[in-house]
Design an enzyme around this catalytic site. Structure first.
Site, PDB file in Angstrom:
ATOM      1  CB  SER A 128      73.020  89.189  41.222  1.00  0.00           C
ATOM      2  OG  SER A 128      72.096  89.333  40.354  1.00  0.00           O
ATOM      3  CB  ALA A 129      69.301  86.661  43.057  1.00  0.00           C
ATOM      4  CB  CYS A 130      72.941  82.088  42.439  1.00  0.00           C
ATOM      5  SG  CYS A 130      72.187  82.483  40.726  1.00  0.00           S
ATOM      6  N   GLY A 131      72.877  83.098  45.772  1.00  0.00           N
ATOM      7  CA  GLY A 131      73.482  82.815  47.047  1.00  0.00           C
ATOM      8  C   GLY A 131      74.831  82.322  46.909  1.00  0.00           C
ATOM      9  CB  SER A 146      71.422  97.200  52.520  1.00  0.00           C
ATOM     10  OG  SER A 146      70.893  95.693  52.949  1.00  0.00           O
ATOM     11  NE  ARG A 147      76.089  94.801  47.795  1.00  0.00           N
ATOM     12  CZ  ARG A 147      76.594  93.908  46.811  1.00  0.00           C
ATOM     13  NH1 ARG A 147      77.771  93.344  47.372  1.00  0.00           N
ATOM     14  NH2 ARG A 147      76.077  94.038  45.812  1.00  0.00           N
ATOM     15  CG  HIS A 169      81.702  88.122  39.092  1.00  0.00           C
ATOM     16  ND1 HIS A 169      80.554  88.327  38.904  1.00  0.00           N
ATOM     17  CD2 HIS A 169      81.891  88.329  40.596  1.00  0.00           C
ATOM     18  CE1 HIS A 169      79.789  88.807  39.742  1.00  0.00           C
ATOM     19  NE2 HIS A 169      80.625  89.018  40.939  1.00  0.00           N
ATOM     20  CE1 TYR A 180      77.177  99.890  45.029  1.00  0.00           C
ATOM     21  CE2 TYR A 180      76.405  99.906  47.254  1.00  0.00           C
ATOM     22  CZ  TYR A 180      76.663  99.231  46.179  1.00  0.00           C
ATOM     23  OH  TYR A 180      76.478  97.582  46.350  1.00  0.00           O
ATOM     24  CE  LYS A 222      81.405  93.092  41.804  1.00  0.00           C
ATOM     25  NZ  LYS A 222      81.566  91.471  41.997  1.00  0.00           N
ATOM     26  CG  ASP A 258      82.704  89.304  44.254  1.00  0.00           C
ATOM     27  OD1 ASP A 258      82.872  90.307  43.963  1.00  0.00           O
ATOM     28  OD2 ASP A 258      81.716  88.820  43.709  1.00  0.00           O
ATOM     29  NE  ARG A 303      77.943  96.080  40.064  1.00  0.00           N
ATOM     30  CZ  ARG A 303      77.471  95.606  38.986  1.00  0.00           C
ATOM     31  NH1 ARG A 303      77.567  96.314  37.822  1.00  0.00           N
ATOM     32  NH2 ARG A 303      76.656  94.602  39.068  1.00  0.00           N
ATOM     33  NE  ARG A 340      66.925  83.162  42.540  1.00  0.00           N
ATOM     34  CZ  ARG A 340      66.474  82.941  43.541  1.00  0.00           C
ATOM     35  NH1 ARG A 340      64.998  82.310  43.323  1.00  0.00           N
ATOM     36  NH2 ARG A 340      66.836  83.201  44.696  1.00  0.00           N
TER      37      ARG A 340
HETATM   38  C1  LIG Z   1      74.395  77.673  49.439  1.00  0.00           C
HETATM   39  C2  LIG Z   1      73.208  77.972  49.277  1.00  0.00           C
HETATM   40  C3  LIG Z   1      72.533  78.464  47.890  1.00  0.00           C
HETATM   41  N1  LIG Z   1      71.051  78.685  47.963  1.00  0.00           N
HETATM   42  C4  LIG Z   1      70.136  77.797  47.639  1.00  0.00           C
HETATM   43  O1  LIG Z   1      70.589  76.492  47.336  1.00  0.00           O
HETATM   44  C5  LIG Z   1      68.724  78.230  47.582  1.00  0.00           C
HETATM   45  N2  LIG Z   1      67.744  77.532  47.404  1.00  0.00           N
HETATM   46  C6  LIG Z   1      66.604  78.135  47.505  1.00  0.00           C
HETATM   47  C7  LIG Z   1      65.247  77.770  47.243  1.00  0.00           C
HETATM   48  C8  LIG Z   1      64.655  77.234  48.482  1.00  0.00           C
HETATM   49  C9  LIG Z   1      63.982  78.497  49.244  1.00  0.00           C
HETATM   50  C10 LIG Z   1      63.345  77.927  50.328  1.00  0.00           C
HETATM   51  C11 LIG Z   1      63.688  76.505  50.822  1.00  0.00           C
HETATM   52  N3  LIG Z   1      62.877  76.023  51.884  1.00  0.00           N
HETATM   53  C12 LIG Z   1      62.655  74.576  52.340  1.00  0.00           C
HETATM   54  C13 LIG Z   1      62.200  74.718  53.646  1.00  0.00           C
HETATM   55  O2  LIG Z   1      62.827  73.835  51.529  1.00  0.00           O
HETATM   56  C14 LIG Z   1      64.203  75.642  49.952  1.00  0.00           C
HETATM   57  C15 LIG Z   1      64.663  75.851  48.771  1.00  0.00           C
HETATM   58  N4  LIG Z   1      67.159  79.584  47.682  1.00  0.00           N
HETATM   59  C16 LIG Z   1      68.408  79.386  47.937  1.00  0.00           C
HETATM   60  N5  LIG Z   1      69.378  80.334  48.291  1.00  0.00           N
HETATM   61  C17 LIG Z   1      68.961  81.779  48.542  1.00  0.00           C
HETATM   62  C18 LIG Z   1      69.035  82.591  47.249  1.00  0.00           C
HETATM   63  C19 LIG Z   1      69.086  83.949  47.690  1.00  0.00           C
HETATM   64  C20 LIG Z   1      70.244  84.575  47.776  1.00  0.00           C
HETATM   65  C21 LIG Z   1      70.647  79.832  48.213  1.00  0.00           C
HETATM   66  O3  LIG Z   1      71.644  80.809  48.680  1.00  0.00           O
HETATM   67 MN   LIG Z   2      80.093  90.189  42.754  1.00  0.00          MN
END
Ligand SMILES: C=CCn1c(=O)c2[nH]c(Cc3ccc(NC(C)=O)cc3)nc2n(CCCC)c1=O
Ligand SMILES: [Mn+2]
Length: 633
Positions: A296-299, A414-415, A274, A245, A254, A321, A95, A446
């Site tokens: 982003s980057a919170c999973g 990448s998606r 969102h 994209y 979006k 999403d 984006r 995060r």
């Molecule tokens: C439902 C899961 C949510 N979550 C998390 O709850 C989470 N926690 C972490 C941090 C983390 C990374 C590795 C370990 N490894 C071990 C072995 O403990 C532990 C925590 N990373 C995480 N991630 C990946 C984030 C990048 C997109 C993540 O998505």
């Molecule tokens: Mn989104």
């Protein structure tokens, strides 16, 4: 409704062939829109999409022929399973927020006026005149020698009172294929639409100017130098030029479901957010639905289809999403996922972080900018354990990639683009036209420092303040490597359709809804670290322990204590049985005074600089209450 080929009102359309010469009539508003776009873009011919399998196969075949996609035979008989790899022009991979604008007569309807000399972060405004000018500089004749595809689509289950219909006009067959996955498309949408209004979405990948310096690859036409994404909320209109994209071209996501959606929601009294939507069933068999907003980057997708470690818990997915939510007659907040597919970030997805995603994405999927393997499969960072050592890898640019290389094999953005129905833990109610009942809203970020694993808002107004105060660690833009903590209120910062201050007032006004059963609001942080930089919480499946605490709390268990920031879990109130490693709960829930003094300063500065006079007094009051609680720490 008029039959296109005969009606002489449509001078332009009559002149050029309608590929599927659709004899069934099109609603006249749709005809007018097609006529308007066709006379602007001058396509070679026009094709009205019907969403059929034969259409899909025809388009995939066309894309394969011109080198946009290639088959991935590793996943047995991929032609039946329809698994494809698309590579974009490397200049067209994400984006483009700086080129994304909202147009209203009055600037303040779109963004708060930032403090003198401050760069506004809450959206970009463009005047109606400049929007028209931007269009006229780019679109005339841009579809010359190209087919104009007309995609009727529904955001939300077809026929649901929650759903809204759009028409996307595009010159990209890739967009048609992805919109078929991400939304409901086809001629049945036109029947449902009748003569109602619809959201107008015009898209072209564009044509580079003759003196353009960008390297052209014919399989991914685009015009990066002149990419622009425009929205006119007063007319429910979206115009996107220059980028193929997904975030810029699949206008249902979006642009429609969030930016235009949030303005429709404000006007009609509901919420377009969102947020993921998940269903969680506890060991006693009680099922509740939760929505959650994460930057982003919170999973976010990992949580949306979580495999819980706590015995007796089951989690099912409604969406990963976007959530459209409204209070029903009984005052229950009900949500639908307006989408029909997942458009997830591939890197970091594997059998540990998201086993259910790995069971979803190898059927009927279009991958974009992931790496390819010599055995006909895909690869991305995080999949190292899932491919054998003798397999050779081709990176997202099509170049040979060696393990250990300092550049990533798959592009970080990448998606995978996959139908929701392929998800093994899809919730049976995921398409319920009435939506699913929401009991809990979770905000998260995060935050490596100072923010506890989970706490509850004292009430709705406090919860809105917590949403407004969301910050999250982001990998900073290219220039410097270290991480920065960015403000991202409601995880909506790039997606607000209108003034953030007005958005906050809209959220606050939900307390006025007749007998509204307002969901409980919580904040979570999976990412707190100790002084050595190690994560304090194992996360992933063990986050089910946090959801378990949340459910027991809303079920009335006395397991929380008020604190500086909100309601914190009482010690010993968490189920920590069989945790892989012992957790320092003391540190995980501590509230360092120095950290919170700094946090309050950041919030005060952000609200003053970015929101100014548009900040609701209720939010200002919540901030001052927090500030004085922090002083007492
Ligand atoms: C439902 C899961 C949510 N979550 C998390 O709850 C989470 N926690 C972490 C941090 C983390 C990374 C590795 C370990 N490894 C071990 C072995 O403990 C532990 C925590 N990373 C995480 N991630 C990946 C984030 C990048 C997109 C993540 O998505
Ligand atoms: Mn989104």
């Amino acid at each position: 409704a008029k039959n296109l080929s005969t009606n002489n009102n449509y001078e332009y359309i009559r002149k050029i062939p309608l590929l599927n010469s659709s004899t069934e009539s099109l609603p006249s508003k749709v005809c007018s829109y097609i006529e308007e776009c066709a006379s602007l873009c001058c396509p070679k011919d026009i094709y009205i999409c019907d969403g059929s399998d034969t259409e899909y196969e025809h388009l995939l075949n066309f894309l394969e022929k011109n080198g946009t996609i290639s088959p991935l035979p590793k996943y047995e008989n991929c032609y039946d399973f329809n698994i494809w790899l698309a590579r974009t022009n490397p200049a067209d991979v994400a984006r483009v927020e700086k080129r994304t604008f909202i147009s209203t007569e009055c600037k303040r309807d779109t963004i708060p006026i930032p403090r003198e000399g401050v760069i506004g972060e809450l959206g970009n405004w463009i005047s109606p005149g400049d929007m028209d000018k931007a269009i006229l500089e780019r679109f005339p004749g841009c579809m010359k020698d190209r087919t104009m595809y007309v995609i009727p689509f529904s955001m939300g289950p077809v026929g649901s009172p929650f759903s809204k219909i759009g028409i996307e006009i595009t010159d990209s067959a890739y967009v048609v294929c992805c919109m078929r996955i991400m939304t409901r498309i086809g001629k049945n949408i036109l029947e449902t639409l009748g003569n109602d209004d619809f959201v107008k979405c015009l898209h072209s990948v564009g044509v580079p100017k003759s003196d353009s310096k960008v390297e052209i690859n014919s399989s991914w036409p685009c015009d990066p130098e002149r990419t622009i994404i425009l929205h006119r909320p007063d007319k429910n209109e979206i115009v996107s030029y220059g980028s193929g994209y997904g975030g810029n071209s699949l206008l249902g996501k979006k642009c429609f479901a969030l930016r235009i959606g949030s303005t429709i929601a404000k006007n009609e009294g509901w919420l377009a957010e969102h947020m993921l939507i998940l269903a969680i069933t506890d060991p006693k068999g009680r099922k509740r639905y939760i929505t959650a907003a994460f930057p982003s980057a919170c999973g976010k997708t990992n949580l949306a289809m979580l495999k819980p470690t706590l015995p007796g818990y089951k989690i099912e997915c409604v969406g990963d999403d976007i959530a459209w939510m409204r209070f029903d007659q009984e005052g229950r907040l009900r949500a639908i996922n307006p989408e029909n597919g997942f458009f997830g970030v591939a890197p970091g997805t594997n059998c540990i972080t998201n086993p259910n995603a790995m069971k979803t994405i190898f059927k009927n999927t279009i991958f974009t900018n992931v790496a390819a393997t010599s055995d006909g499969g895909v690869f991305w960072e995080g999949m190292e354990e899932e491919i054998s050592d003798d397999v050779e890898i081709t990176d997202w640019r099509g170049k040979k990639w060696t393990r250990g290389s300092k550049t990533p094999a798959a592009h970080p953005n990448s998606r995978f683009c996959t139908p929701i129905k392929e998800c093994p833990v899809i919730d049976p109610g995921w398409e319920d036209p009435a939506g699913v009942p929401i009991d809990v809203i979770i905000f998260g970020g995060r935050r490596p420092e100072g923010i506890p694993l989970v706490y509850q808002a004292r009430n709705w107004q406090h919860g809105v303040f917590i949403g407004a105060s969301m910050r999250s660690e982001a990998t900073a833009a290219a220039e410097h490597t270290d991480k920065v903590i960015m403000h991202d209120p409601f995880a909506m910062r790039p997606f607000f359709g209108y003034n953030f201050g007005h958005y906050l007032n809209h959220w606050l006004s939900m307390t006025k809804v007749k007998n509204a059963k307002l969901p409980a609001i919580f904040h979570v942080n999976w990412f707190r670290k100790n002084a050595d930089g190690q994560y304090l919480w194992p996360g992933f499946g063990d986050n089910s322990r946090v959801l378990d605490w949340i459910l027991r709390k809303i079920d009335g268990e006395n397991i929380a204590v008020d604190s500086t920031v909100g309601l914190l879990p009482k010690s010993e109130s968490f189920n920590l049985e069989n945790l892989s490693k012992d957790v320092n709960m003391e540190e995980l829930f501590s509230l360092p005074k120095s950290f919170w003094e700094k946090e309050v300063r950041h919030l005060r500065e952000y609200f003053d600089m970015q929101v100014g006079d548009d900040l609701p007094t209720d939010i200002r009051e919540e901030l001052e209450l927090l500030a004085c609680n922090v002083d007492k720490l």
